[in-house]
Scaffold this motif. Structure first.
Motif, PDB file in Angstrom:
ATOM      1  N   ILE A 138       0.834  -1.203   0.000  1.00 28.75           N
ATOM      2  CA  ILE A 138       0.000   0.000   0.000  1.00 28.75           C
ATOM      3  C   ILE A 138       0.865   1.248   0.000  1.00 28.75           C
ATOM      4  N   THR A 139       2.045   1.190   0.633  1.00 29.04           N
ATOM      5  CA  THR A 139       2.943   2.346   0.633  1.00 29.04           C
ATOM      6  C   THR A 139       3.429   2.653  -0.776  1.00 29.04           C
ATOM      7  N   MET A 140       3.904   1.629  -1.492  1.00 30.63           N
ATOM      8  CA  MET A 140       4.399   1.836  -2.850  1.00 30.63           C
ATOM      9  C   MET A 140       3.279   2.260  -3.787  1.00 30.63           C
ATOM     10  N   ALA A 141       2.098   1.656  -3.635  1.00 26.57           N
ATOM     11  CA  ALA A 141       0.973   2.020  -4.496  1.00 26.57           C
ATOM     12  C   ALA A 141       0.558   3.469  -4.263  1.00 26.57           C
ATOM     13  N   SER A 142       0.593   3.916  -3.000  1.00 25.23           N
ATOM     14  CA  SER A 142       0.219   5.292  -2.682  1.00 25.23           C
ATOM     15  C   SER A 142       1.229   6.276  -3.253  1.00 25.23           C
ATOM     16  N   ILE A 143       2.508   5.939  -3.157  1.00 28.07           N
ATOM     17  CA  ILE A 143       3.546   6.820  -3.698  1.00 28.07           C
ATOM     18  C   ILE A 143       3.374   6.980  -5.201  1.00 28.07           C
ATOM     19  N   HIS A 144       3.159   5.876  -5.892  1.00 30.31           N
ATOM     20  CA  HIS A 144       3.078   5.921  -7.355  1.00 30.31           C
ATOM     21  C   HIS A 144       1.781   6.518  -7.859  1.00 30.31           C
ATOM     22  N   ILE A 145       0.700   6.393  -7.095  1.00 31.78           N
ATOM     23  CA  ILE A 145      -0.559   6.977  -7.537  1.00 31.78           C
ATOM     24  C   ILE A 145      -0.458   8.496  -7.555  1.00 31.78           C
ATOM     25  N   GLY A 146       0.438   9.041  -6.694  1.00 29.03           N
ATOM     26  CA  GLY A 146       0.680  10.476  -6.707  1.00 29.03           C
ATOM     27  C   GLY A 146       1.677  10.896  -7.775  1.00 29.03           C
ATOM     28  N   ARG A 147       2.708  10.074  -7.979  1.00 31.82           N
ATOM     29  CA  ARG A 147       3.741  10.411  -8.964  1.00 31.82           C
ATOM     30  C   ARG A 147       3.247  10.315 -10.394  1.00 31.82           C
ATOM     31  N   GLN A 148       2.225   9.503 -10.635  1.00 32.36           N
ATOM     32  CA  GLN A 148       1.768   9.278 -12.007  1.00 32.36           C
ATOM     33  C   GLN A 148       1.273  10.568 -12.664  1.00 32.36           C
ATOM     34  N   ARG A 149       0.772  11.488 -11.873  1.00 31.32           N
ATOM     35  CA  ARG A 149       0.238  12.726 -12.431  1.00 31.32           C
ATOM     36  C   ARG A 149       1.334  13.547 -13.114  1.00 31.32           C
ATOM     37  N   ARG A 150       2.545  13.450 -12.571  1.00 28.92           N
ATOM     38  CA  ARG A 150       3.637  14.259 -13.106  1.00 28.92           C
ATOM     39  C   ARG A 150       4.484  13.501 -14.113  1.00 28.92           C
ATOM     40  N   ARG A 151       4.518  12.166 -14.053  1.00 33.14           N
ATOM     41  CA  ARG A 151       5.519  11.429 -14.799  1.00 33.14           C
ATOM     42  C   ARG A 151       4.950  10.411 -15.787  1.00 33.14           C
ATOM     43  N   SER A 152       3.632  10.359 -15.949  1.00 38.83           N
ATOM     44  CA  SER A 152       3.048   9.362 -16.854  1.00 38.83           C
ATOM     45  C   SER A 152       3.164   9.763 -18.317  1.00 38.83           C
ATOM     46  N   GLY A 153       3.521  11.031 -18.570  1.00 38.37           N
ATOM     47  CA  GLY A 153       3.688  11.478 -19.951  1.00 38.37           C
ATOM     48  C   GLY A 153       2.396  11.460 -20.750  1.00 38.37           C
ATOM     49  N   GLY A 154       1.256  11.565 -20.087  1.00 35.91           N
ATOM     50  CA  GLY A 154      -0.017  11.541 -20.787  1.00 35.91           C
ATOM     51  C   GLY A 154      -0.448  10.166 -21.250  1.00 35.91           C
ATOM     52  N   ASN A 155       0.263   9.120 -20.836  1.00 37.60           N
ATOM     53  CA  ASN A 155      -0.083   7.758 -21.225  1.00 37.60           C
ATOM     54  C   ASN A 155      -1.246   7.270 -20.377  1.00 37.60           C
ATOM     55  N   ILE A 156      -2.401   7.135 -20.997  1.00 38.17           N
ATOM     56  CA  ILE A 156      -3.617   6.790 -20.274  1.00 38.17           C
ATOM     57  C   ILE A 156      -3.544   5.399 -19.637  1.00 38.17           C
ATOM     58  N   LEU A 157      -2.792   4.484 -20.260  1.00 38.61           N
ATOM     59  CA  LEU A 157      -2.702   3.119 -19.748  1.00 38.61           C
ATOM     60  C   LEU A 157      -1.771   3.022 -18.549  1.00 38.61           C
ATOM     61  N   VAL A 158      -0.736   3.866 -18.497  1.00 38.86           N
ATOM     62  CA  VAL A 158       0.147   3.900 -17.329  1.00 38.86           C
ATOM     63  C   VAL A 158      -0.641   4.349 -16.103  1.00 38.86           C
ATOM     64  N   LYS A 159      -1.485   5.361 -16.285  1.00 40.61           N
ATOM     65  CA  LYS A 159      -2.331   5.826 -15.185  1.00 40.61           C
ATOM     66  C   LYS A 159      -3.271   4.719 -14.720  1.00 40.61           C
ATOM     67  N   GLU A 160      -3.803   3.970 -15.680  1.00 41.80           N
ATOM     68  CA  GLU A 160      -4.716   2.887 -15.319  1.00 41.80           C
ATOM     69  C   GLU A 160      -3.995   1.787 -14.548  1.00 41.80           C
ATOM     70  N   LEU A 161      -2.785   1.457 -14.955  1.00 39.34           N
ATOM     71  CA  LEU A 161      -2.014   0.425 -14.247  1.00 39.34           C
ATOM     72  C   LEU A 161      -1.767   0.820 -12.801  1.00 39.34           C
ATOM     73  N   ARG A 162      -1.419   2.077 -12.568  1.00 38.98           N
ATOM     74  CA  ARG A 162      -1.177   2.542 -11.209  1.00 38.98           C
ATOM     75  C   ARG A 162      -2.464   2.522 -10.382  1.00 38.98           C
ATOM     76  N   THR A 163      -3.593   2.839 -11.002  1.00 38.46           N
ATOM     77  CA  THR A 163      -4.870   2.774 -10.301  1.00 38.46           C
ATOM     78  C   THR A 163      -5.214   1.335  -9.929  1.00 38.46           C
TER      79      THR A 163
END
Length: 228
Positions: A138-163
């Motif tokens: 849960i710690t790693m998932a929480s960290i990445h769910i926040g980082r995805q907004r800045r570092r996903s590069g607009g890739n909609i599937l990367v955001k979905e994977l983190r979710t």
């Protein structure tokens, strides 16, 4: 020396390329999810356990979602950018339907956990090890769910994977909670934790549904922008 060079190259890409990091970690998670799905399916059939059978369906859907996303990104390596975006939108729509089914598939196992009707065959030490693993997850998932907004590069599937990873971690918390309750409970007080279990399970499931809806809203909005 060649192996050391490859390892250094891999670590550098891992640190610098967030999308690559997400895809690689999701590939590992895919393998683990497949094992969980098979394990729970076996227990469900062998022992006639409804709980294991339904949670096996959850992991199966989780595996399919991760699999089709990873397959799309792998095939996108040979496509032009416009085609990549089109394929990502199509995969997002398909996986969104599966994610909705995944949320629905959680209703029965969560209901059974609420009334403490989950079969447990582990001692306190394995339960503590499970607690450590769940905390890390849960710690790693929480960290990445926040980082995805800045570092996903607009890739909609990367955001979905983190979710999806975050939903997986929340389900792990639910399972851990009820496992610890059942490992430590005694017969006279077996129902004293029922109110707490019901409230916390409802809250966590509410969070799961909430972040799913939020992902749908943002994902479809982004897909519509890319089409215009």
């Amino acid at each position: 020396m060649k192996n050391n060079g490859r390892a250094a190259h891999f670590l550098r890409i891992w640190r610098e390329d967030y999308i690559y990091q997400t895809l690689m970690s999701s590939a590992v998670s895919l393998g683990c999810t497949a094992l969980f799905a098979c394990y729970n399916a076996y227990l469900g059939v062998h022992y006639g356990s409804v709980w294991h059978g339904t949670i096996g369906i959850f992991y199966l859907l989780l595996m399919v979602i991760r699999g089709i996303v990873l397959l799309t990104e792998k095939r996108n390596q040979m496509r032009l950018e416009a085609e990549q975006n089109r394929c990502r939108r199509r995969t997002f729509f398909i996986s969104s339907v599966l994610l909705l089914l995944l949320d629905l598939a959680l209703i029965l196992p969560i209901s059974m956990m609420v009334v403490l009707d989950k079969p447990v065959s582990m001692g306190l030490i394995p339960a503590i090890a499970m607690a450590v693993y769940t905390t890390w997850k849960i710690t790693m998932a929480s960290i990445h769910i926040g980082r995805q907004r800045r570092r996903s590069g607009g890739n909609i599937l990367v955001k979905e994977l983190r979710t999806v990873n975050f939903i997986d971690a929340l389900v792990a918390i639910l399972t851990l909670q009820n496992t610890l309750i059942m490992v430590n409970r005694t017969t006279p007080d077996k129902n004293t934790m029922l109110p707490l279990s019901a409230v916390s399970s409802a809250l966590i499931y509410g969070v799961i549904v909430g972040i799913t809806v939020q992902m749908f809203r943002k994902g479809f909005r982004q897909a519509n922008r890319q089409q215009t």
